[in-house]
Scaffold this motif. Structure first.
Motif, mmCIF file in Angstrom:
data_model
loop_
_atom_site.group_PDB
_atom_site.id
_atom_site.type_symbol
_atom_site.label_atom_id
_atom_site.label_comp_id
_atom_site.label_asym_id
_atom_site.label_seq_id
_atom_site.Cartn_x
_atom_site.Cartn_y
_atom_site.Cartn_z
ATOM 1 N N ILE A 1 8.658 -7.156 -11.788
ATOM 2 C CA ILE A 1 7.392 -7.841 -12.069
ATOM 3 C C ILE A 1 7.032 -8.691 -10.863
ATOM 4 O O ILE A 1 7.802 -9.560 -10.452
ATOM 5 N N GLY A 2 5.875 -8.452 -10.271
ATOM 6 C CA GLY A 2 5.452 -9.268 -9.140
ATOM 7 C C GLY A 2 4.703 -8.470 -8.101
ATOM 8 O O GLY A 2 4.174 -7.381 -8.363
ATOM 9 N N GLY A 3 4.663 -9.018 -6.881
ATOM 10 C CA GLY A 3 4.030 -8.343 -5.767
ATOM 11 C C GLY A 3 4.997 -7.403 -5.083
ATOM 12 O O GLY A 3 6.041 -7.026 -5.633
ATOM 13 N N GLY A 4 4.661 -7.050 -3.836
ATOM 14 C CA GLY A 4 5.469 -6.088 -3.115
ATOM 15 C C GLY A 4 6.900 -6.515 -2.912
ATOM 16 O O GLY A 4 7.819 -5.689 -2.957
ATOM 17 N N SER A 5 7.128 -7.807 -2.708
ATOM 18 C CA SER A 5 8.495 -8.268 -2.453
ATOM 19 C C SER A 5 9.399 -8.051 -3.660
ATOM 20 O O SER A 5 10.533 -7.572 -3.531
ATOM 21 N N ALA A 6 8.909 -8.391 -4.861
ATOM 22 C CA ALA A 6 9.715 -8.207 -6.067
ATOM 23 C C ALA A 6 9.984 -6.729 -6.330
ATOM 24 O O ALA A 6 11.110 -6.336 -6.678
ATOM 25 N N ILE A 7 8.960 -5.901 -6.157
ATOM 26 C CA ILE A 7 9.132 -4.471 -6.419
ATOM 27 C C ILE A 7 10.040 -3.843 -5.369
ATOM 28 O O ILE A 7 10.915 -3.036 -5.691
ATOM 29 N N ASP A 8 9.866 -4.233 -4.114
ATOM 30 C CA ASP A 8 10.729 -3.700 -3.053
ATOM 31 C C ASP A 8 12.180 -4.121 -3.255
ATOM 32 O O ASP A 8 13.110 -3.345 -3.028
ATOM 33 N N ALA A 9 12.382 -5.364 -3.676
ATOM 34 C CA ALA A 9 13.742 -5.842 -3.931
ATOM 35 C C ALA A 9 14.388 -5.041 -5.056
ATOM 36 O O ALA A 9 15.551 -4.632 -4.965
ATOM 37 N N ALA A 10 13.624 -4.814 -6.125
ATOM 38 C CA ALA A 10 14.146 -4.031 -7.247
ATOM 39 C C ALA A 10 14.476 -2.609 -6.810
ATOM 40 O O ALA A 10 15.488 -2.030 -7.241
ATOM 41 N N LYS A 11 13.632 -2.032 -5.958
ATOM 42 C CA LYS A 11 13.890 -0.679 -5.462
ATOM 43 C C LYS A 11 15.196 -0.622 -4.678
ATOM 44 O O LYS A 11 15.991 0.313 -4.831
ATOM 45 N N ALA A 12 15.403 -1.613 -3.827
ATOM 46 C CA ALA A 12 16.640 -1.638 -3.039
ATOM 47 C C ALA A 12 17.852 -1.824 -3.942
ATOM 48 O O ALA A 12 18.903 -1.196 -3.738
ATOM 49 N N MET A 13 17.724 -2.696 -4.958
ATOM 50 C CA MET A 13 18.822 -2.856 -5.918
ATOM 51 C C MET A 13 19.099 -1.541 -6.631
ATOM 52 O O MET A 13 20.260 -1.174 -6.854
ATOM 53 N N LEU A 14 18.035 -0.836 -6.992
ATOM 54 C CA LEU A 14 18.190 0.455 -7.657
ATOM 55 C C LEU A 14 18.941 1.439 -6.760
ATOM 56 O O LEU A 14 19.869 2.124 -7.209
ATOM 57 N N TYR A 15 18.544 1.486 -5.504
ATOM 58 C CA TYR A 15 19.148 2.434 -4.571
ATOM 59 C C TYR A 15 20.651 2.170 -4.407
ATOM 60 O O TYR A 15 21.477 3.079 -4.562
ATOM 61 N N PHE A 16 20.975 0.932 -4.103
ATOM 62 C CA PHE A 16 22.387 0.606 -3.883
ATOM 63 C C PHE A 16 23.184 0.630 -5.195
ATOM 64 O O PHE A 16 24.378 0.949 -5.202
ATOM 65 N N GLY A 17 22.497 0.298 -6.304
ATOM 66 C CA GLY A 17 23.163 0.396 -7.596
ATOM 67 C C GLY A 17 23.504 1.835 -7.953
ATOM 68 O O GLY A 17 24.566 2.119 -8.514
ATOM 69 N N LYS A 18 22.601 2.754 -7.608
ATOM 70 C CA LYS A 18 22.875 4.170 -7.866
ATOM 71 C C LYS A 18 24.029 4.673 -7.012
ATOM 72 O O LYS A 18 24.808 5.537 -7.450
ATOM 73 N N LEU A 19 24.128 4.150 -5.792
ATOM 74 C CA LEU A 19 25.222 4.575 -4.922
ATOM 75 C C LEU A 19 26.588 4.268 -5.536
ATOM 76 O O LEU A 19 27.558 5.007 -5.326
ATOM 77 N N THR A 20 26.640 3.175 -6.287
ATOM 78 C CA THR A 20 27.904 2.780 -6.918
ATOM 79 C C THR A 20 28.045 3.334 -8.329
ATOM 80 O O THR A 20 29.072 3.103 -8.977
ATOM 81 N N GLY A 21 27.003 4.040 -8.812
ATOM 82 C CA GLY A 21 27.062 4.623 -10.147
ATOM 83 C C GLY A 21 26.631 3.684 -11.247
ATOM 84 O O GLY A 21 26.554 4.087 -12.414
ATOM 85 N N ARG A 22 26.316 2.423 -10.905
ATOM 86 C CA ARG A 22 25.991 1.454 -11.947
ATOM 87 C C ARG A 22 24.638 1.741 -12.608
ATOM 88 O O ARG A 22 24.469 1.554 -13.810
#
Length: 379
Positions: free
Chosen positions: A88-109
């Protein structure tokens, strides 16, 4: 051969937040910033969620999120076992969530997690793209993370959430939309589908941005700019961008200029350079890009009797819009000193050329070309 994928389901209109009530017995990890978390927006959004949902809020996202910010969010959520990631938010919040998603997927979480975005600005288009911009504070550089793995599953577009956006942020984000759409239109990967999306977004910016800037309560203007942002995002997700964003990422990270504002400052000079119309020499080094810029002038019904006139008209229209929005027209007007500029220009140019967005610029540029654009943008 090109692959065109629209993988994000869009929920639009006044009742779009009701989509959240469809989720029952879910564990929702919300990624946002401190302003959203302390405003009335977050309770408003949460009111649509079913009581059976369990919610964890990470509200520490900062502008131009650095790698440490991403790591902090992942660490905060490690014991939550989220089933939905909600940005929820502007580009920074969405970009941060995307990066968390990417690295979270790398670990299987985050395997199998549903990713939903609710943009609260009309600018980045991040709700429909597989781009995320992450900042390395130590190097003063922004890095685009580009992968289908981070494309949101859903985006909820409620323009009512944008009504309180201040005029300055409305201008910044609106000019970001315009830059996205223009760069997508002249990209080396442009096609008929991206052209249609870009053209509509450009038309909307020139029709509605000034209205939204002057009156945040103008419902029609807010709705159209919200759609323009998403359409421009869909366009550049097909085509990528160009040197305007390549420089903006590099210069914005080093000089801490808001992203939409640095894009706006650069845009007239990038257009002139890409079109081969520099140093007052309009007869030489004409490029195919010049014709594409002239096409934009034509559908905006500007003077475009020939290619040169069309490019000039487009640049003048952008400068006029900047003036109406009280935006700085140069790096020096923004506050960059001569000493800062001379000290950093080479590193900014090198980083801009290495940026992945630059790969689809319509003209191949040298370091000297980028420095020329920067000098014109500084004066």
């Amino acid at each position: 051969m090109q692959k065109i994928r629209f993988g994000t389901a869009l929920y639009i209109g006044e009742d779009s937040l009701k989509r959240l009530s469809d989720f029952k017995n879910e564990k929702i990890f919300i990624v946002t910033d401190s302003f959203i978390a302390s405003s009335a927006l977050l309770p408003q959004i949460r009111s649509y969620m079913d009581p059976s949902t369990e919610i964890l809020v990470f509200s520490e996202v900062i502008p131009d999120p650095p790698i440490d910010n991403i790591v902090a969010g992942l660490e905060y959520s490690k014991d939550f076992s989220a089933t939905i990631l909600l940005a929820i938010g502007g580009g920074s919040a969405i970009d941060a969530a995307k990066a968390m998603l990417y690295f979270g997927k790398l670990t299987g979480r985050f395997s199998g997690i549903r990713f939903i975005t609710i943009p609260t600005t009309s600018g980045t288009g991040s709700e429909v793209t597989d781009f995320s911009i992450i900042t390395d504070d130590e190097k003063g550089t922004k890095y685009p993370l580009i992968t289908e793995e981070i494309l949101p599953n859903e985006a909820i577009l409620d323009a009512g959430l944008i009504a309180g956006l201040p005029p300055k942020q409305t201008a910044d984000t609106g000019m970001d939309v315009l830059t996205h759409a223009i760069e997508a239109y002249v990209s080396t990967n442009a096609n008929d589908i991206s052209d249609a999306l870009s053209e509509k977004a450009i038309r909307y910016v020139f029709t509605y941005l000034e209205r939204a800037y002057k009156n945040g309560g103008d419902k029609e203007a807010r709705e159209k700019m919200h759609m323009a942002s998403t359409m421009a995002g869909m366009a550049f997700n097909i085509t990528s961008l160009g040197i305007n964003h390549g420089i903006a990422h590099a210069a914005g990270a080093r000089w801490h200029i808001p992203h939409g504002r640095i894009n706006s400052i650069l845009l007239p000079h990038v257009i002139r350079h890409n079109a081969g119309m520099v140093e007052g020499n309009y007869g030489k080094n004409r490029t195919l890009a010049a014709g594409r810029y002239a096409e934009i002038a034509k559908f905006l019904e500007l003077n475009a009797g020939n290619v040169q006139a069309g490019v000039r008209s487009l640049v003048n229209a952008i400068l006029a819009l900047q003036k109406k929005l009280s935006m700085p027209k140069s790096l020096s007007e923004w506050g960059i000193t001569k000493e800062q500029f001379e000290s950093d220009k080479n590193r900014v140019a090198e980083a801009a050329l290495a940026d992945r967005c630059t790969e689809t610029n319509p003209v191949t540029l040298t370091k000297e070309d980028v420095i020329h654009i920067l000098r014109k943008s500084f004066i």
